[in-house]
Design an enzyme around this catalytic site. Sequence first.
Site, PDB file in Angstrom:
ATOM      1  N   GLU A 252      -5.932  65.843 -53.842  1.00 55.43           N
ATOM      2  CA  GLU A 252      -4.917  66.685 -54.438  1.00 55.43           C
ATOM      3  C   GLU A 252      -5.248  66.632 -56.024  1.00 55.43           C
ATOM      4  O   GLU A 252      -4.520  65.932 -56.717  1.00 55.43           O
ATOM      5  CB  GLU A 252      -3.621  66.408 -54.136  1.00 55.43           C
ATOM      6  CG  GLU A 252      -2.477  67.405 -54.564  1.00 55.43           C
ATOM      7  CD  GLU A 252      -0.966  66.911 -54.353  1.00 55.43           C
ATOM      8  OE1 GLU A 252      -0.160  67.851 -54.231  1.00 55.43           O
ATOM      9  OE2 GLU A 252      -0.869  65.733 -54.375  1.00 55.43           O
TER      10      GLU A 252
ATOM     11  N   ASP B 264      -3.335  61.725 -52.274  1.00 57.70           N
ATOM     12  CA  ASP B 264      -2.140  62.610 -53.095  1.00 57.70           C
ATOM     13  C   ASP B 264      -2.004  62.126 -54.695  1.00 57.70           C
ATOM     14  O   ASP B 264      -2.465  61.257 -55.012  1.00 57.70           O
ATOM     15  CB  ASP B 264      -0.769  61.886 -52.457  1.00 57.70           C
ATOM     16  CG  ASP B 264       0.444  62.558 -53.024  1.00 57.70           C
ATOM     17  OD1 ASP B 264       0.739  63.772 -52.607  1.00 57.70           O
ATOM     18  OD2 ASP B 264       1.075  61.871 -53.578  1.00 57.70           O
TER      19      ASP B 264
END
Length: 540
Positions: free
Chosen positions: A268, A218
């Site tokens: 990401e 993330d």
Amino acid sequence: MGEPTHAREQTDWWRTAVIYQVYVRSFADGDGDGTGDLAGVRAKLPYLAELGVDALWFNPWYLSPMKDGGYDVADYRAVDPAFGTLAEAEKLIAEARELGIRTIVDVVPNHVSDQHPWFRAALAAGPGSPERELFHFRPGRRGELGGEHGELPPNDWPSQFVGSTEPVWTRLADGDWYLHLFTPEQPDLNWAHPVVRQEHEDILRFWFERGVAGVRIDSAALLAKDPALPDFVPGRDPNPFVDRDELHDIYRSWRSVADAYDGVFVGEVWLPDPERFARYLRPDELHTAFNFSFLSCPWDAGRLRASIDTTLAEHAPVGAPATWVLCNHDVTRTVTRYGRADTGFDFAAKAFGTPTDLALGTRRARAAALLSLALPGAVYVYQGEELGLPEADIPVDRIQDPMYSRSGGTDPGRDGCRVPLPWVAEAPYAGFGSREEPWLPQPAGWADYAADVQAEDPGSMLALYRAAIRLRAAFGDGPLTWLPAPEGVLAFTRARGAGCVVNLAAAPVGLPAHSELLLSSGPLDDAGRLPQDTAAWLRA
């Protein structure tokens, strides 16, 4: 647990995989308490196997106060009781693998929960303590308008919640400020500290030991910060907190951990510069990264082709496969977005009451599914996309996403794409769970999208996804070659001879020469032509 003892297949499965994103809280509720859980996922593994996916990516299932949907992690080695237990996660990983489905878990390295033991210890230890060195604690600064006693935050960095005007620094009673690029409940870690780096490498080993095949990272470009914490100046390089060169040493170290387990990373990485983006995909760093250019691209033939070409070009120098994503847990669902006047996606443009034509959006989403599944690389399918779910309007008093509150109520937030799935049309709460109302309300008519109804309908979105994933092998893993096509039409072939045509023009178009129509997102017209907003797979 020592060195890995289980055998691993040395394959590049991830280069062409169809990966299904599971937002556990909204997938299936096994115990009926209104919250999705691992028991619910285990019960639905046969459904996922029939869909034909190669892997499951799970949003965080760790112990969390849930201030940001689980992205505020309090303990990476424990499963949140709302979802189940660590033993149940291990069973899920093993049972999925028996069905040929691998597991990818989510890690959130930029920050932890304010309930994490490290941060609680830092609060207790006070200013200047070693415990606070694991985070970004600073005294306040002085300014022309005041701040003699440290009342001004250390810098002016913007929040990473688009539209938020709230500060990224919070001051404690002892005078120190701490950094949080997201909510105050998510303090940023100091990645210049060796203990932070060692802990995350140990976390990777912990989950690889339990059989996961990969890790999604993330906010992968945010970890490293300029130690001087200077003010943010738009356009000035290097950015003090995004895409800093120090990151690559971190991911090279992570890669050595993953390689010991034949593990895979997907990052990401939101970056506008293709060359900077590609650096994360060098052979000794991340295996793949999400392709946000394609996800946010409007339904326009020229722009889609440009996005595809740019994506393939930026991956080519490092030999990494592209990833194709239409939707995820953070963005407006595809059928809703494609039914709007503005068919692109931009966080800053989200607003209440945006009109949409769901019939139009669904037709386009069906065509987009065939387009994405025909492209070279891996494809991610967000749960419910295979059911054609629209974005749901959540009553204001039920919205839980902090994006809504931190925008001052102007951004509807992300809960509309996180509504619990409909499984059985005639069951309570559309079969999501049996006892308590789901944690987010299901809108009227949600049961019409139920998986059991769609499974019996050969024209349903579910039937289309099942057929497309089954037939996708016809394209192989080779390059893409564009074919001559009228304006507004995308047409290409792949190495094994299969081709894809997508008509975004206003009038029907004839199909190129072919020996077989493999699949189409909608019926051809009476003359055998491809209608507007329709896609077809052909065998040359």
